[in-house]
Design a protein around this motif. Structure first.
Motif, PDB file in Angstrom:
ATOM      1  N   UNK A 123      -6.625   4.658 -13.932  1.00 54.04           N
ATOM      2  CA  UNK A 123      -7.107   4.724 -15.313  1.00 54.04           C
ATOM      3  C   UNK A 123      -7.144   6.169 -15.796  1.00 54.04           C
ATOM      4  N   UNK A 124      -7.180   6.319 -17.103  1.00 55.92           N
ATOM      5  CA  UNK A 124      -7.267   7.654 -17.673  1.00 55.92           C
ATOM      6  C   UNK A 124      -8.730   7.957 -17.946  1.00 55.92           C
ATOM      7  N   UNK A 125      -9.262   8.817 -17.130  1.00 58.25           N
ATOM      8  CA  UNK A 125     -10.691   9.112 -17.175  1.00 58.25           C
ATOM      9  C   UNK A 125     -11.073   9.659 -18.546  1.00 58.25           C
ATOM     10  N   UNK A 126     -12.260   9.271 -19.000  1.00 54.09           N
ATOM     11  CA  UNK A 126     -12.817   9.696 -20.282  1.00 54.09           C
ATOM     12  C   UNK A 126     -12.225   8.946 -21.465  1.00 54.09           C
ATOM     13  N   UNK A 127     -11.303   8.064 -21.189  1.00 54.08           N
ATOM     14  CA  UNK A 127     -10.863   7.116 -22.215  1.00 54.08           C
ATOM     15  C   UNK A 127     -11.387   5.783 -21.735  1.00 54.08           C
ATOM     16  N   UNK A 128     -11.664   4.864 -22.631  1.00 49.75           N
ATOM     17  CA  UNK A 128     -12.121   3.564 -22.133  1.00 49.75           C
ATOM     18  C   UNK A 128     -11.029   2.929 -21.275  1.00 49.75           C
ATOM     19  N   UNK A 129     -11.420   2.416 -20.110  1.00 48.50           N
ATOM     20  CA  UNK A 129     -10.445   1.765 -19.227  1.00 48.50           C
ATOM     21  C   UNK A 129     -10.093   0.427 -19.863  1.00 48.50           C
ATOM     22  N   UNK A 240     -18.512   7.151 -12.933  1.00 50.22           N
ATOM     23  CA  UNK A 240     -19.527   6.149 -12.626  1.00 50.22           C
ATOM     24  C   UNK A 240     -19.198   4.831 -13.291  1.00 50.22           C
ATOM     25  N   UNK A 241     -18.766   4.951 -14.524  1.00 56.39           N
ATOM     26  CA  UNK A 241     -18.408   3.769 -15.310  1.00 56.39           C
ATOM     27  C   UNK A 241     -17.244   3.024 -14.635  1.00 56.39           C
ATOM     28  N   UNK A 242     -16.246   3.795 -14.228  1.00 61.40           N
ATOM     29  CA  UNK A 242     -15.065   3.203 -13.594  1.00 61.40           C
ATOM     30  C   UNK A 242     -15.429   2.618 -12.224  1.00 61.40           C
ATOM     31  N   UNK A 243     -16.247   3.344 -11.477  1.00 65.06           N
ATOM     32  CA  UNK A 243     -16.638   2.850 -10.154  1.00 65.06           C
ATOM     33  C   UNK A 243     -17.409   1.538 -10.243  1.00 65.06           C
ATOM     34  N   UNK A 244     -18.168   1.405 -11.324  1.00 69.62           N
ATOM     35  CA  UNK A 244     -18.910   0.162 -11.507  1.00 69.62           C
ATOM     36  C   UNK A 244     -17.933  -1.018 -11.624  1.00 69.62           C
ATOM     37  N   UNK A 380      -9.701  -1.091 -28.118  1.00 65.24           N
ATOM     38  CA  UNK A 380      -9.377  -1.853 -26.913  1.00 65.24           C
ATOM     39  C   UNK A 380     -10.685  -2.159 -26.189  1.00 65.24           C
ATOM     40  N   UNK A 381     -10.740  -3.306 -25.579  1.00 61.81           N
ATOM     41  CA  UNK A 381     -11.996  -3.783 -25.010  1.00 61.81           C
ATOM     42  C   UNK A 381     -12.428  -2.951 -23.821  1.00 61.81           C
ATOM     43  N   UNK A 382     -13.678  -2.591 -23.798  1.00 60.93           N
ATOM     44  CA  UNK A 382     -14.225  -1.945 -22.616  1.00 60.93           C
ATOM     45  C   UNK A 382     -14.236  -2.976 -21.498  1.00 60.93           C
ATOM     46  N   UNK A 383     -13.798  -2.544 -20.329  1.00 66.51           N
ATOM     47  CA  UNK A 383     -13.667  -3.522 -19.242  1.00 66.51           C
ATOM     48  C   UNK A 383     -14.981  -4.104 -18.756  1.00 66.51           C
ATOM     49  N   UNK A 384     -16.013  -3.275 -18.711  1.00 68.72           N
ATOM     50  CA  UNK A 384     -17.283  -3.819 -18.248  1.00 68.72           C
ATOM     51  C   UNK A 384     -17.786  -4.905 -19.195  1.00 68.72           C
ATOM     52  N   UNK A 386     -15.944  -6.844 -20.908  1.00 67.69           N
ATOM     53  CA  UNK A 386     -15.095  -8.012 -20.653  1.00 67.69           C
ATOM     54  C   UNK A 386     -15.594  -8.813 -19.447  1.00 67.69           C
ATOM     55  N   UNK A 387     -15.987  -8.080 -18.404  1.00 66.77           N
ATOM     56  CA  UNK A 387     -16.488  -8.756 -17.206  1.00 66.77           C
ATOM     57  C   UNK A 387     -17.836  -9.420 -17.494  1.00 66.77           C
ATOM     58  N   UNK A 388     -18.687  -8.729 -18.279  1.00 72.64           N
ATOM     59  CA  UNK A 388     -19.983  -9.320 -18.661  1.00 72.64           C
ATOM     60  C   UNK A 388     -19.771 -10.662 -19.349  1.00 72.64           C
ATOM     61  N   UNK A 389     -18.854 -10.645 -20.303  1.00 69.71           N
ATOM     62  CA  UNK A 389     -18.595 -11.846 -21.091  1.00 69.71           C
ATOM     63  C   UNK A 389     -18.096 -12.987 -20.198  1.00 69.71           C
ATOM     64  N   UNK A 390     -17.227 -12.660 -19.262  1.00 67.46           N
ATOM     65  CA  UNK A 390     -16.707 -13.694 -18.357  1.00 67.46           C
ATOM     66  C   UNK A 390     -17.843 -14.292 -17.536  1.00 67.46           C
ATOM     67  N   UNK A 391     -18.748 -13.448 -17.078  1.00 64.72           N
ATOM     68  CA  UNK A 391     -19.867 -13.951 -16.275  1.00 64.72           C
ATOM     69  C   UNK A 391     -20.804 -14.810 -17.119  1.00 64.72           C
ATOM     70  N   UNK A 392     -21.034 -14.354 -18.342  1.00 68.03           N
ATOM     71  CA  UNK A 392     -21.938 -15.093 -19.229  1.00 68.03           C
ATOM     72  C   UNK A 392     -21.365 -16.499 -19.483  1.00 68.03           C
ATOM     73  N   UNK A 393     -20.064 -16.530 -19.785  1.00 71.44           N
ATOM     74  CA  UNK A 393     -19.444 -17.824 -20.080  1.00 71.44           C
ATOM     75  C   UNK A 393     -19.345 -18.691 -18.839  1.00 71.44           C
ATOM     76  N   UNK A 394     -19.124 -18.051 -17.702  1.00 71.60           N
ATOM     77  CA  UNK A 394     -19.028 -18.817 -16.459  1.00 71.60           C
ATOM     78  C   UNK A 394     -20.355 -19.525 -16.196  1.00 71.60           C
ATOM     79  N   UNK A 395     -21.441 -18.833 -16.481  1.00 69.00           N
ATOM     80  CA  UNK A 395     -22.758 -19.427 -16.272  1.00 69.00           C
ATOM     81  C   UNK A 395     -22.899 -20.681 -17.137  1.00 69.00           C
ATOM     82  N   UNK A 396     -22.469 -20.571 -18.393  1.00 71.94           N
ATOM     83  CA  UNK A 396     -22.517 -21.735 -19.290  1.00 71.94           C
ATOM     84  C   UNK A 396     -21.693 -22.889 -18.738  1.00 71.94           C
ATOM     85  N   UNK A 397     -20.481 -22.567 -18.327  1.00 73.67           N
ATOM     86  CA  UNK A 397     -19.574 -23.605 -17.827  1.00 73.67           C
ATOM     87  C   UNK A 397     -20.172 -24.298 -16.607  1.00 73.67           C
TER      88      UNK A 397
END
Ligand code: ARG
Length: 577
Positions: A123-129, A240-244, A380-384, A386-397
């Motif tokens: 990834x290009x650091x300091x730009x949103x991944x 830190x953001x990327x490592x997360x 462009x969507x911040x990856x974290x 995106x992952x939050x949203x997937x988890x939230x929806x997975x819980x609903x499903x």
């Protein structure tokens, strides 16, 4: 593995029969259709062509020399000269037992070890991944895991974009627009705000800001103390953001040698290439020219700045010296095709030998509107997120499915695995060279070729053991010649067994051209074969103890294979779902 064994037998059968058996034909492959047996060979066709003979006749002669009595119950010449083979029940049963006796390695022999470097994520650091880096990360991780499982020596290296022009923008923003208060409280948000602010001005055509940002980049590269200080200060926040994200995806790297690492080497590399006559001046810049093409690969700009490719050349030199790899894989999207073509040609001109380079390229991630995937605001969507949203929806499903009876905390863990697994699987199950549409609904569906379906299939197989009150480990160790004999009496059992013993071949197919979708397809087939088996063959209520144990063994192997397969893709399973 079965395919390897059959290949050897074929090689033996045609060895000194025909002049030339080299060439690129598949000697044997799994049949597409059960009507054509379990394995098929079309080797007779190219032979017959070369010898100007009838392919059926040639096939017949090959069959007469082929020694596979211990493996196959029938070998037939069919159609225009195909050789169809069906495995014998005893052989198949013995294979299943072999796999069973080696649950961890799943009966898979290790191949010759090659040393790979897998260059992925970057990834290009300091730009949103963004979601393109997600693809590189997910694919690179799966390829790494498969290669390692097959016994290869793999070094992973994250070639971070940590030295690019985005830092000039950040530094300029830092010096001019930073809200110190916000920065102290939420550094990542504030850095991203100033990045977007400066970027917005540049995109709107503000030449002064553009020039200033470029100047800051140049100063950083020249070693300006203030700029280096800001760079060192902001890097960790961004990392830190990327490592997360890596942590959530379960990804780790052996090395993280970003572009900045190679910066001190670049001027030496350029000078050396010029001295050796490999690069030369062109319009004030320096470039490498290739035979038959007038597009050079620039390695130094007119203003003295180095380029992406200069760093990549330095990186190759470094890797060859430090790691001595046999293969280097680069995972980026197809837009970098020209870059890598030129890079590999440059390496050749430089006399770098004994290493295979491969650009493992992939397509774009699209939104449901068919355009590159973006959020509503146009960013462009911040990856974290995106992952939050997937988890939230997975819980609903998962909750809505009504299949589960879990404590609240367990739900969260299941949702995490289903959500993240869904994103990973959706990506890996595509042909990597195609674009694909990012759709939460599709990737989290409980039916179809999705992670949730595979995870559910796994949990369902496991539940048989809990329903029958059977401890898996005890079951495995207590099988003896008296209470156990593999049985493949029904077609459904036979088909499931055949699928189970093909796991190693599926991995090899997936590795051959770095295509994890061949492994997801295999796992999906396996889950479906299991479904049929489960519908047709009572397990806990089998007619006698021998049959019950034989079927439990197929269940256990299905579960182990699904788990291992998903693990190789970087996806976690859940025991209850
Ligand atoms: N940072 C690059 C990008 O975002 C990817 C790096 C790929 N690796 C390499 N050795 N060039 O496009």
């Amino acid at each position: 593995m079965i395919l390897d064994q059959l290949r050897l037998r074929f090689l033996e059968a045609v060895k000194d029969f025909y002049v030339d058996v080299s060439g690129n034909f598949d000697l044997v492959r799994p049949s597409q259709d059960v009507r054509f047996g379990d394995y098929q060979s079309n080797i007779a066709m190219p032979f017959a062509k070369r010898l100007s003979r009838n392919p059926r006749e040639v096939a017949g002669e090959i069959v007469s020399r082929l020694k596979v009595d211990d493996i196959c119950e029938s070998v037939e010449v069919a159609g225009a000269g195909f050789i169809n083979m069906a495995l014998s029940e005893s052989f198949l049963a013995a294979q299943v037992c072999k796999v069973f006796s080696d649950v961890v390695g799943l009966g898979i022999s290790l191949v010759g070890r090659r040393r790979f470097i897998v260059d992925y994520s970057g990834p290009n650091v300091a730009k949103p991944m963004h979601v393109g880096h997600l693809r590189s990360t997910v694919l690179g991780n799966a390829i790494t895991r498969m290669l390692r499982f097959r016994g290869h020596d793999v070094i992973t290296d994250n070639h971070l974009g940590d030295w690019g022009t985005q830092f000039g923008m950040i530094i300029f923003g830092y010096k001019n627009y930073l809200d110190v208060d916000l920065y102290n409280r939420q550094p990542v948000e504030e850095l991203s705000r100033i990045y977007r602010l400066v970027r917005g001005k540049m995109d709107a055509g503000d030449v002064e800001v553009s020039a200033a940002a470029l100047r800051e980049t140049a100063k950083l590269h020249e070693g300006d103390a203030d700029n280096l200080k800001i760079w060192r200060e902001v890097m960790p926040y961004s990392m830190d953001e990327i490592d997360l994200i890596y942590k959530r995806l379960g990804v780790m790297f052996d090395y993280t040698l970003g572009e900045s690492f190679y910066h001190p080497l670049l001027s030496g590399v350029v000078d050396d290439l010029v001295k050796r006559g490999i690069a030369c001046e062109t319009d004030g810049a320096i470039g490498i020219f290739f035979d038959g093409s007038d597009v050079p690969m620039l390695i130094r700009k007119k203003d003295g700045a180095f380029l992406y490719g200069t760093t990549d050349i330095a990186t190759i030199l470094y890797r060859m010296r430090e790691f001595k790899p046999d293969v280097i894989l680069y995972l980026t999207d197809f837009r970098q095709s020209l870059h890598f073509e030129q890079l590999f040609k440059a390496a050749k001109l430089m006399g770098i030998e004994g290493v295979e380079f491969s650009h493992v390229k992939f397509g774009a991630v699209l939104g449901e509107d068919g355009k590159p995937f973006k959020t509503r605001s146009g960013d462009t969507v911040g990856l974290n997120g995106l992952l939050d949203e997937a988890e939230r929806r997975a819980l609903e499903v998962v909750k809505a499915s009504g299949r589960l009876d879990l404590a609240e905390a367990e739900y969260d863990e299941v949702a995490r695995r289903v959500g993240i697994g869904g994103i990973i699987y959706a990506d890996l199950s595509q042909n990597r060279e195609s674009d694909y549409v990012f759709s939460y609904d599709k990737m989290l569906a409980l039916n179809g070729n999705t992670a949730a379906y595979m995870q559910y299939a796994y949990a369902r197989v496991r539940s048989i053991f809990s329903k029958g009150n059977i401890d898996v480990d005890k079951f495995r160790s207590k099988l003896t010649a008296e209470n156990f004999k593999p049985q493949l009496k029904t077609l459904a059992e036979r088909m499931l067994a055949l699928e189970i013993v093909r796991f190693g071949d599926a991995i090899d197919f997936a590795i051959k051209d770095y295509r994890p979708n061949l492994l997801t397809a295999y796992l999906y087939d396996l889950a479906n074969k299991y479904s049929t088996f489960f519908e047709q063959c009572p397990v806990l209520r089998a007619e006698n103890e021998l049959t019950k144990n034989a079927r439990l063994m197929l269940c256990d192997l299905t579960a182990t294979t699904l788990k291992k397969g998903l693990e190789l893709l970087g996806i976690k399973t859940v025991e209850k779902m």
